[in-house]
Write a protein that holds these residues in place. Sequence first.
Motif, mmCIF file in Angstrom:
data_model
loop_
_atom_site.group_PDB
_atom_site.id
_atom_site.type_symbol
_atom_site.label_atom_id
_atom_site.label_comp_id
_atom_site.label_asym_id
_atom_site.label_seq_id
_atom_site.Cartn_x
_atom_site.Cartn_y
_atom_site.Cartn_z
ATOM 1 N N PRO A 376 -3.753 -5.404 1.225
ATOM 2 C CA PRO A 376 -3.584 -5.862 -0.161
ATOM 3 C C PRO A 376 -2.156 -6.244 -0.506
ATOM 4 O O PRO A 376 -1.909 -6.832 -1.552
ATOM 5 C CB PRO A 376 -4.014 -4.642 -0.978
ATOM 6 C CG PRO A 376 -3.627 -3.489 -0.108
ATOM 7 C CD PRO A 376 -3.861 -3.940 1.316
ATOM 8 N N VAL A 379 0.847 -2.971 -4.499
ATOM 9 C CA VAL A 379 -0.127 -2.760 -5.581
ATOM 10 C C VAL A 379 0.623 -2.329 -6.831
ATOM 11 O O VAL A 379 1.435 -1.401 -6.800
ATOM 12 C CB VAL A 379 -1.169 -1.692 -5.186
ATOM 13 C CG1 VAL A 379 -2.170 -1.495 -6.316
ATOM 14 C CG2 VAL A 379 -1.880 -2.092 -3.899
ATOM 15 N N ASN A 383 -2.991 -1.544 -10.792
ATOM 16 C CA ASN A 383 -3.847 -1.849 -9.642
ATOM 17 C C ASN A 383 -3.967 -3.350 -9.358
ATOM 18 O O ASN A 383 -4.954 -3.809 -8.779
ATOM 19 C CB ASN A 383 -5.248 -1.241 -9.822
ATOM 20 C CG ASN A 383 -5.857 -0.831 -8.490
ATOM 21 O OD1 ASN A 383 -5.147 -0.386 -7.583
ATOM 22 N ND2 ASN A 383 -7.166 -0.988 -8.346
ATOM 23 N N TYR A 385 -3.251 -6.492 -7.189
ATOM 24 C CA TYR A 385 -2.965 -6.672 -5.771
ATOM 25 C C TYR A 385 -2.050 -7.881 -5.541
ATOM 26 O O TYR A 385 -2.307 -8.969 -6.059
ATOM 27 C CB TYR A 385 -4.256 -6.884 -4.984
ATOM 28 C CG TYR A 385 -5.059 -5.634 -4.708
ATOM 29 C CD1 TYR A 385 -4.727 -4.415 -5.297
ATOM 30 C CD2 TYR A 385 -6.151 -5.670 -3.848
ATOM 31 C CE1 TYR A 385 -5.462 -3.277 -5.043
ATOM 32 C CE2 TYR A 385 -6.900 -4.525 -3.589
ATOM 33 C CZ TYR A 385 -6.554 -3.335 -4.190
ATOM 34 O OH TYR A 385 -7.281 -2.197 -3.936
ATOM 35 N N GLU A 386 -1.030 -7.659 -4.733
ATOM 36 C CA GLU A 386 -0.117 -8.751 -4.378
ATOM 37 C C GLU A 386 -0.857 -9.902 -3.706
ATOM 38 O O GLU A 386 -0.594 -11.077 -3.988
ATOM 39 C CB GLU A 386 0.987 -8.236 -3.447
ATOM 40 C CG GLU A 386 1.966 -9.315 -2.987
ATOM 41 C CD GLU A 386 2.960 -8.831 -1.947
ATOM 42 O OE1 GLU A 386 3.823 -9.637 -1.531
ATOM 43 O OE2 GLU A 386 2.864 -7.655 -1.528
ATOM 44 N N LYS A 387 -1.793 -9.610 -2.814
ATOM 45 C CA LYS A 387 -2.484 -10.669 -2.072
ATOM 46 C C LYS A 387 -3.219 -11.633 -3.001
ATOM 47 O O LYS A 387 -3.294 -12.842 -2.724
ATOM 48 C CB LYS A 387 -3.447 -10.069 -1.044
ATOM 49 C CG LYS A 387 -4.742 -9.493 -1.576
ATOM 50 C CD LYS A 387 -5.626 -8.962 -0.467
ATOM 51 C CE LYS A 387 -6.966 -8.432 -0.989
ATOM 52 N NZ LYS A 387 -7.856 -9.524 -1.429
ATOM 53 N N ASP A 388 -3.751 -11.116 -4.107
ATOM 54 C CA ASP A 388 -4.483 -11.966 -5.060
ATOM 55 C C ASP A 388 -3.529 -12.813 -5.893
ATOM 56 O O ASP A 388 -3.783 -13.994 -6.158
ATOM 57 C CB ASP A 388 -5.350 -11.096 -5.975
ATOM 58 C CG ASP A 388 -6.392 -10.297 -5.205
ATOM 59 O OD1 ASP A 388 -6.855 -10.795 -4.151
ATOM 60 O OD2 ASP A 388 -6.731 -9.181 -5.638
#
Length: 543
Positions: A376, A379, A383, A385-388
């Motif tokens: 992820p 965070v 909550n 997420y860096e990836k999103d």
Amino acid sequence: MKQKRIIQGISIIVLIMCVFNIFLINPVNAQEKTVSLQVDGNPVNLDVMPFIDAQNRTIVPLRFIGEELGYSFAWDAQAKQVAFTGNGVLIFLTVGSREAIVDGNKMLLDTEAVVKNGRTMVPLRFVLENLGVKVDFDSSTKIVNIITKNGGNDKGTIVKTAVIAENVVNVRSGPGLTYPIITKVKKGSTYQVLSQSSDWYQIAVDNETPGWVAGWVVTVRTETSSASRSEEPGEGRDLEPEPVRLAHIDKVDVDVSNGEVFVTVSGDETLYYTVFSLDNPRRLVVDFFNSVLKDRKSGEEKFEVDTELVTGIRMAQFSENQVRVVADVTAPAGLTLIDNEPSKITFKIGKPSIVGKTIVIDPGHASIQPGGWADPGAVGPSNLYEKDVVLDIGLKLSDILKAKGANVIMTRTGNTTLTLGGRADVANKNRADIFVSIHANANTSRAIHGTSTYFYGGVAGQYEARQKLAKSIQSELVKTIQRRDIGVLQSPFAVLKYTKVPSVLVETAFISNYEEEKLLADPEFRQKVAQGIAQGIEKYFAY
């Protein structure tokens, strides 16, 4: 007679004071004492010897802290200023000044950074202790020991865990393929990392049996007892280096058609190049690295060209493994790629434009791990997420660049099986013009915030181009999103180290900071981030 003696006495006193001033007060002429360095008890050999200065402070090369200890750094030659960052701390030192800036606060030192034999040297203890690293000095042996394990201002106990990434992995008695196999471990198994030697990790197989595994068959995760961002999986180890294949350039053709200039370069291997401009007089420079002219003895070859924009072209062996093509131009100029075969490149010299440029966008993290979960990244407190976040920014950036005529390649549009080396290879195989990796930063301190851009200057022939790309993006991004300017920094991140084209890694904002996490969750702010990066890319291609 008495007056003469008084004058002689004053003269002797003045002479003694001058000698004292020269040899004791002036730190430049004071005798320096050598010192040895250790990191966690292991001796370190440097190409420039550290020393103890007149203030009894250990002075070390700037690059030791940056490259050997892994902290990011930047050097501004014009301002004679160095910046370090690590553990959420930002430090500025200026050569010849005893004033430092740590996280925006002025601090006074009892010594200063210096330039010695052309190398920038900095006070070791001041820098490292502000970065949260313990430094011990043994005066009897003149050994300085830098303690990185489990150290650092209550950041928490740090533990590295190796996750086996291949079906069956050999465990050896020592760090290398020549050591005997003592046992085997299976995919998905996790083991505590005890130590590291180059790209080999010593793991605790069981309570009594330590052994060594190759870095390229494991994923190493960093865990801490306090909330902190982990490395991106695979970040801490070197990839198996590809053999350098030298390209022999055997032919260069220059054609003029309807006032436009076309240059074709042919060789026997894949050709990699960078482009930049020079002034006074104005020139457009194309450097082919890991390349040699087939006929080196021919010297500089000139091509007669006389158009409104281009007044001449010449080519020569610039350095041992670098061929340079220079176009004399009357106005700002750039390249447009016309034909891009592996060993043959044709480009047109014209006005600077992003049209036709191949740009690889790499939204960080989201790599699928041996257990089937996707990394992820960092965070946020709520909550997030860096990836999103970075995927959304990457897709927005792609739309902007495509609308301007660029050819955009995404390393991912969801979760991915690509390794960090695989991401870099997307740019290499497509011979991209640039590679941009997008991330959100994080720190155990919620107060840390700001924007930074990283580049790696260790790729042959690309330092200037990579630095220019980083500066262009950082300046435009900060201007657009109005966040704290942490600056342009250097670090050997894997995706920067293994790309063969100019590349940068953008830390957009701190997802661990309450305010910046809210911003990163906002689609409008993400659009601004994408716009700022796009403006920086356009600025870079304006040459």
